[in-house]
Enzyme design. Structure first.
Site, PDB file in Angstrom:
ATOM      1  N   GLY A 135       0.789  -1.238   0.000  1.00  0.00           N
ATOM      2  CA  GLY A 135       0.000   0.000   0.000  1.00  0.00           C
ATOM      3  C   GLY A 135       0.817   1.282   0.000  1.00  0.00           C
TER       4      GLY A 135
ATOM      5  N   ASP B 212       7.302  -3.954   8.721  1.00  0.00           N
ATOM      6  CA  ASP B 212       5.884  -4.321   8.736  1.00  0.00           C
ATOM      7  C   ASP B 212       5.682  -5.389   9.804  1.00  0.00           C
ATOM      8  OD1 ASP B 212       3.572  -3.798   6.356  1.00  0.00           O
ATOM      9  OD2 ASP B 212       3.172  -5.487   7.692  1.00  0.00           O
TER      10      ASP B 212
ATOM     11  N   VAL C 181       4.240  -2.106  15.555  1.00  0.00           N
ATOM     12  CA  VAL C 181       4.383  -0.761  16.121  1.00  0.00           C
ATOM     13  C   VAL C 181       3.698  -0.603  17.482  1.00  0.00           C
ATOM     14  CG1 VAL C 181       4.768   0.464  13.943  1.00  0.00           C
ATOM     15  CG2 VAL C 181       2.415   0.133  14.769  1.00  0.00           C
TER      16      VAL C 181
ATOM     17  N   TYR D 210     -11.930   4.726  13.875  1.00  0.00           N
ATOM     18  CA  TYR D 210     -10.856   5.101  12.931  1.00  0.00           C
ATOM     19  C   TYR D 210     -10.713   6.622  12.898  1.00  0.00           C
ATOM     20  CZ  TYR D 210      -8.126   5.441   8.610  1.00  0.00           C
ATOM     21  OH  TYR D 210      -7.150   5.737   7.674  1.00  0.00           O
TER      22      TYR D 210
ATOM     23  N   LYS E 228      -7.404   8.904  13.955  1.00  0.00           N
ATOM     24  CA  LYS E 228      -6.662   9.798  13.063  1.00  0.00           C
ATOM     25  C   LYS E 228      -6.686  11.251  13.566  1.00  0.00           C
ATOM     26  CE  LYS E 228      -5.097   6.697  10.281  1.00  0.00           C
ATOM     27  NZ  LYS E 228      -3.658   6.402  10.241  1.00  0.00           N
TER      28      LYS E 228
HETATM   29  P1  NAI Z   1      -2.811  -1.198   3.981  1.00  0.00           P
HETATM   30  O1  NAI Z   1      -3.751  -1.961   4.844  1.00  0.00           O
HETATM   31  O2  NAI Z   1      -2.790  -1.464   2.531  1.00  0.00           O
HETATM   32  O3  NAI Z   1      -1.315  -1.377   4.551  1.00  0.00           O
HETATM   33  C1  NAI Z   1      -1.039  -1.192   5.913  1.00  0.00           C
HETATM   34  C2  NAI Z   1       0.212  -1.962   6.289  1.00  0.00           C
HETATM   35  O4  NAI Z   1       0.426  -1.754   7.698  1.00  0.00           O
HETATM   36  C3  NAI Z   1       0.076  -3.478   6.080  1.00  0.00           C
HETATM   37  O5  NAI Z   1       1.190  -3.992   5.370  1.00  0.00           O
HETATM   38  C4  NAI Z   1       0.002  -4.035   7.502  1.00  0.00           C
HETATM   39  O6  NAI Z   1       0.580  -5.338   7.644  1.00  0.00           O
HETATM   40  C5  NAI Z   1       0.780  -2.993   8.293  1.00  0.00           C
HETATM   41  N1  NAI Z   1       0.431  -3.009   9.716  1.00  0.00           N
HETATM   42  C6  NAI Z   1      -0.796  -3.163  10.270  1.00  0.00           C
HETATM   43  N2  NAI Z   1      -0.699  -3.193  11.596  1.00  0.00           N
HETATM   44  C7  NAI Z   1       0.608  -3.044  11.899  1.00  0.00           C
HETATM   45  C8  NAI Z   1       1.345  -3.013  13.116  1.00  0.00           C
HETATM   46  N3  NAI Z   1       0.736  -3.166  14.300  1.00  0.00           N
HETATM   47  N4  NAI Z   1       2.678  -2.838  13.063  1.00  0.00           N
HETATM   48  C9  NAI Z   1       3.299  -2.707  11.875  1.00  0.00           C
HETATM   49  N5  NAI Z   1       2.672  -2.771  10.688  1.00  0.00           N
HETATM   50  C10 NAI Z   1       1.340  -2.926  10.709  1.00  0.00           C
HETATM   51  O7  NAI Z   1      -3.133   0.323   4.281  1.00  0.00           O
HETATM   52  P2  NAI Z   1      -2.782   1.657   3.443  1.00  0.00           P
HETATM   53  O8  NAI Z   1      -3.968   2.044   2.659  1.00  0.00           O
HETATM   54  O9  NAI Z   1      -1.497   1.505   2.762  1.00  0.00           O
HETATM   55  O10 NAI Z   1      -2.673   2.717   4.652  1.00  0.00           O
HETATM   56  C11 NAI Z   1      -1.434   3.155   5.176  1.00  0.00           C
HETATM   57  C12 NAI Z   1      -1.702   4.294   6.127  1.00  0.00           C
HETATM   58  O11 NAI Z   1      -2.400   5.345   5.456  1.00  0.00           O
HETATM   59  C13 NAI Z   1      -2.575   3.914   7.321  1.00  0.00           C
HETATM   60  O12 NAI Z   1      -2.122   4.583   8.489  1.00  0.00           O
HETATM   61  C14 NAI Z   1      -3.939   4.411   6.915  1.00  0.00           C
HETATM   62  O13 NAI Z   1      -4.777   4.661   8.019  1.00  0.00           O
HETATM   63  C15 NAI Z   1      -3.576   5.674   6.158  1.00  0.00           C
HETATM   64  N6  NAI Z   1      -4.610   6.114   5.228  1.00  0.00           N
HETATM   65  C16 NAI Z   1      -5.066   5.288   4.219  1.00  0.00           C
HETATM   66  C17 NAI Z   1      -6.068   5.731   3.369  1.00  0.00           C
HETATM   67  C18 NAI Z   1      -6.621   4.892   2.250  1.00  0.00           C
HETATM   68  O14 NAI Z   1      -7.573   5.342   1.593  1.00  0.00           O
HETATM   69  N7  NAI Z   1      -6.074   3.719   1.963  1.00  0.00           N
HETATM   70  C19 NAI Z   1      -6.655   7.067   3.521  1.00  0.00           C
HETATM   71  C20 NAI Z   1      -6.106   7.841   4.605  1.00  0.00           C
HETATM   72  C21 NAI Z   1      -5.127   7.368   5.418  1.00  0.00           C
END
Ligand code: NAI
Length: 262
Positions: free
Chosen positions: A15, A35, A57, A159, A163
């Site tokens: 992501g 990760d 984390v 959520y 944030k």
């Molecule tokens: P995603 O779900 O595709 O990737 C998140 C990654 O974080 C995964 O590889 C997962 O294994 C890892 N992860 C989860 N819990 C963890 C932990 N306890 N320790 C370490 N790693 C952990 O999510 P995405 O979309 O890439 O989101 C990344 C960030 O951006 C997040 O903080 C999310 O809240 C934020 N975000 C995402 C949006 C979206 O539309 N996708 C919009 C706004 C913010």
């Protein structure tokens, strides 16, 4: 960007985090991918040619180890991107205490612990150049943490709260670490990633809609007329790591194609 910059990115197995890690690596940074998912972490590290450090984390010791391994490998830590996060779609009245704890555990406590571990290291370093910060921290918030998120607010209350807390933490950290570090947040909008694919599925099921229908409805409202790619977020992370943003701290930048103002 300064070549050779040492950058660690939490949650970068896929992501947005992976796009950020790729972007920095392509610009000549020494990247550390991290990760909670070991296989995902290793796969991303191999692809980029980066050090991979599996870390949860929510665990302070693992956050410290992430920083220690980064410094052991590269001698310093210039940029920490506190990106790891989770999402869960659940209406307010169905939400349980455990849902709340898990969400705030990863998104708020996890952001705090990785930020704190990075800040402790960075504050001991000399700046890369005179007049520059000793390090830069970038948190991953969301437009969902801003006031006025529309109908989605009803189904992601925890959520949204998480944030909003990340935005507050970003300001506190910016003050606590000034004048030595800068701490800024990015607020992405609707990013094409596994996280949003899950949202689309769960929210659609709640409303009796098929796969992809929620996503289509939501992206139709984006003024810039296209879905957001993880790379759009990575570009802004690149700016926040670069000397051009050295006079910014405690700020939150919406990267949402104009969605929040529409
Ligand atoms: P995603 O779900 O595709 O990737 C998140 C990654 O974080 C995964 O590889 C997962 O294994 C890892 N992860 C989860 N819990 C963890 C932990 N306890 N320790 C370490 N790693 C952990 O999510 P995405 O979309 O890439 O989101 C990344 C960030 O951006 C997040 O903080 C999310 O809240 C934020 N975000 C995402 C949006 C979206 O539309 N996708 C919009 C706004 C913010």
């Amino acid at each position: 960007m300064t070549p050779g910059l040492v950058v660690a990115v939490t949650g970068s197995g896929q992501g947005i985090g992976l796009a950020v890690a790729r972007k920095f690596a392509a610009q000549g940074a020494r990247v550390v991918v991290s990760d909670i998912d070991a296989a995902r972490c290793q796969h991303a590290a191999d692809e980029i040619g980066a050090l991979g450090v599996q870390a949860d984390v929510t665990d302070a010791a693992q956050c410290r180890q992430l920083v220690e391994r980064t410094v052991a490998e590269h001698g310093r830590l210039d940029v920490m991107v506190c990106n790891a996060g989770i999402m869960q779609l659940k209406p307010l009245l169905e939400l349980e205490g455990a849902d709340w704890d898990r969400m705030l555990g990863v998104n708020v406590k996890g952001c705090f612990l990785s930020l704190q571990a990075a800040a402790r290291q960075m504050l001991q370093q000399v700046p890369l150049a005179q007049g520059r910060p000793r390090g830069k921290i970038i948190t991953m918030a969301s437009i969902a943490g801003r006031p006025g998120a529309g109908p989605i607010a009803a189904v992601i209350p925890h959520y949204r709260a998480s944030k909003a807390a990340v935005l507050s933490l970003t300001q506190s950290a910016a003050i606590a670490c000034a004048p030595h570090l800068t701490v800024n947040a990015i607020c992405p909008g609707l990013v094409e990633s596994e996280m949003w694919r899950g949202m689309d599925r769960d929210w659609g099921a709640l409303q009796g809609l098929g796969e992809g229908q929620i996503w289509q409805q939501r992206i139709a409202g984006i003024p810039l007329g296209r879905p957001q790619r993880p790379e759009d977020v990575a570009d802004v992370a690149g700016f926040l790591a670069a000397p051009e943003s050295d006079y910014m701290t405690g700020q939150a930048i919406n990267v949402d194609g104009g969605l929040m103002m529409s």
